[in-house]
Write a protein that holds these residues in place. Structure first.
Motif, PDB file in Angstrom:
ATOM      1  N   ILE A 144       0.854  -1.187   0.000  1.00  0.00           N
ATOM      2  CA  ILE A 144       0.000   0.000   0.000  1.00  0.00           C
ATOM      3  C   ILE A 144       0.888   1.235   0.000  1.00  0.00           C
ATOM      4  CG2 ILE A 144      -1.756   1.336   1.242  1.00  0.00           C
ATOM      5  CD1 ILE A 144      -2.662  -1.295   2.548  1.00  0.00           C
ATOM      6  N   THR A 145       0.631   2.144  -0.907  1.00  0.00           N
ATOM      7  CA  THR A 145       1.304   3.442  -0.909  1.00  0.00           C
ATOM      8  C   THR A 145       0.256   4.522  -0.712  1.00  0.00           C
ATOM      9  OG1 THR A 145       3.171   2.796  -2.302  1.00  0.00           O
ATOM     10  CG2 THR A 145       2.556   5.117  -2.328  1.00  0.00           C
ATOM     11  N   ILE A 193       6.465   4.651  -7.171  1.00  0.00           N
ATOM     12  CA  ILE A 193       5.105   4.788  -6.640  1.00  0.00           C
ATOM     13  C   ILE A 193       4.161   3.831  -7.355  1.00  0.00           C
ATOM     14  CG2 ILE A 193       3.120   6.356  -6.533  1.00  0.00           C
ATOM     15  CD1 ILE A 193       5.184   8.634  -6.052  1.00  0.00           C
ATOM     16  N   ASN A 194       4.275   3.771  -8.671  1.00  0.00           N
ATOM     17  CA  ASN A 194       3.360   2.944  -9.457  1.00  0.00           C
ATOM     18  C   ASN A 194       3.681   1.457  -9.399  1.00  0.00           C
ATOM     19  OD1 ASN A 194       1.903   5.181 -10.189  1.00  0.00           O
ATOM     20  ND2 ASN A 194       2.815   5.378 -12.213  1.00  0.00           N
ATOM     21  N   SER A 196       3.667  -0.041  -6.617  1.00  0.00           N
ATOM     22  CA  SER A 196       2.887  -0.510  -5.472  1.00  0.00           C
ATOM     23  C   SER A 196       1.672  -1.306  -5.931  1.00  0.00           C
ATOM     24  CB  SER A 196       2.423   0.680  -4.632  1.00  0.00           C
ATOM     25  OG  SER A 196       1.654   0.254  -3.531  1.00  0.00           O
ATOM     26  N   GLU A 197       1.351  -2.343  -5.184  1.00  0.00           N
ATOM     27  CA  GLU A 197       0.152  -3.111  -5.497  1.00  0.00           C
ATOM     28  C   GLU A 197      -1.087  -2.225  -5.431  1.00  0.00           C
ATOM     29  OE1 GLU A 197      -0.070  -6.712  -6.219  1.00  0.00           O
ATOM     30  OE2 GLU A 197       1.945  -6.039  -6.744  1.00  0.00           O
ATOM     31  N   ARG A 198      -1.159  -1.412  -4.407  1.00  0.00           N
ATOM     32  CA  ARG A 198      -2.317  -0.537  -4.193  1.00  0.00           C
ATOM     33  C   ARG A 198      -1.823   0.872  -3.886  1.00  0.00           C
ATOM     34  NH1 ARG A 198      -2.029  -5.049  -1.766  1.00  0.00           N
ATOM     35  NH2 ARG A 198      -3.585  -6.689  -2.132  1.00  0.00           N
ATOM     36  N   VAL A 199      -2.360   1.850  -4.581  1.00  0.00           N
ATOM     37  CA  VAL A 199      -2.074   3.249  -4.265  1.00  0.00           C
ATOM     38  C   VAL A 199      -3.354   3.878  -3.748  1.00  0.00           C
ATOM     39  CG1 VAL A 199      -1.313   5.481  -5.116  1.00  0.00           C
ATOM     40  CG2 VAL A 199      -0.266   3.396  -6.016  1.00  0.00           C
ATOM     41  N   GLY A 228      -0.760  10.738 -13.226  1.00  0.00           N
ATOM     42  CA  GLY A 228       0.123   9.652 -13.624  1.00  0.00           C
ATOM     43  C   GLY A 228       0.227   8.525 -12.623  1.00  0.00           C
ATOM     44  N   VAL A 229      -0.546   8.592 -11.551  1.00  0.00           N
ATOM     45  CA  VAL A 229      -0.466   7.575 -10.498  1.00  0.00           C
ATOM     46  C   VAL A 229      -1.356   6.387 -10.854  1.00  0.00           C
ATOM     47  CG1 VAL A 229      -0.996   7.085  -8.089  1.00  0.00           C
ATOM     48  CG2 VAL A 229       0.109   9.246  -8.715  1.00  0.00           C
TER      49      VAL A 229
END
Length: 267
Positions: A144-145, A193-194, A196-199, A228-229
């Motif tokens: 998670i981010t 950042i991208n 990450s499994e979940r943002v 862009g996330v």
């Protein structure tokens, strides 16, 4: 793997913070039932701290084996260790100092009073990311981010029309002349950042409405970095009602938006 992109709307900031905290605790319990460790990237700002405070006060948080959770940061202000404006300092006060976890589980970014220059500090954190990665990767698999979103659409310390948002090769960058004080910062880059499994983007207030609307409308990443996330599994926008004020009606379709009371918990 299909990426799910959803907006979850809550009536106000208090409800928003409590709901995100509850979902976070539940997700951590699920993750740790299926894997030995969880890696979480934290954010700063008022909502970032509010979520952590709600986690600390959530009775279900005792169900989390916090000794198996590693905490990282998406960005940090280049200030002395313990400065009240550092994201780390705020996160420690809100939650981390109350948890019984090893100091090695808390991966804070370097501070300005530790005898190294800003560029060297970016390299130090990049090495720490690599040291906790597996299979030759440059950074851990983040579960998670958390991200805040600025009124200008910035995330972490990746600002509009600045080179940092376009960086593809480095994992950690030094930021100078930030349009938001303080001018010097450290930040993860968008590819990290991208990964990450979940943002989970958490934003509240009418001043964030334009940024949210532009992000959902697919604005240029260079102009609105939040656009862009994209997490590998899911990208969730947790917002309060005020933050939806400038979202075009065409983007408020039921397949994109849920209220806090009817949103699914699978993501």
């Amino acid at each position: 793997m299909t990426n799910e992109r959803r907006v979850l709307v809550h009536p106000d900031k208090t409800a928003l913070g409590a709901a995100v905290a509850s979902r976070f605790v539940t997700k951590l319990v699920d993750l740790l039932a299926a894997q030995p460790l969880a890696h979480v990237v934290l954010t700063g700002g008022s909502m970032g701290s509010a979520v952590l405070e709600h986690v600390a006060n959530n009775p279900a948080s005792t169900s989390v084996d916090w000794t198996r959770v590693h905490f990282w940061w998406g960005d940090e202000r280049w200030l002395p260790r313990g400065d009240a404006e550092r994201n780390e300092t705020q996160a420690r006060a809100a939650l981390l100092d109350s948890l019984e976890i090893a100091s090695g589980n808390i991966h804070s970014l370097p501070a300005s009073d530790e005898g190294i220059e800003l560029d060297a500090a970016a390299s130090v954190y990049a090495k720490e990311l690599a040291d906790h990665a597996t299979d030759g990767a440059l950074y851990p698999r983040f579960d998670i981010t958390f991200l805040g979103v600025g009124p200008d659409g910035h995330v972490a310390s990746l600002f509009p029309e600045r080179g940092g948002v376009r960086e593809k090769d480095l994992t950690v960058i030094s930021v100078r002349n930030s349009p938001k004080p303080p001018p010097e910062r450290l930040s993860l880059t968008l590819p990290v950042i991208n990964s990450s499994e979940r943002v989970w983007l958490v934003l509240a207030g009418a001043d964030k409405a334009s940024a949210l609307g532009l992000t959902l409308a697919g604005a240029s990443v260079n102009e609105v970095p939040a656009a862009g996330v994209e997490g590998r599994r899911s990208t969730l926008f947790f917002v309060d009602a005020d933050a939806t004020a400038e979202v075009p009606e065409s983007l408020t379709a039921t397949e994109l938006f849920w209220t806090g009371s009817d949103s699914p918990d699978a993501y």
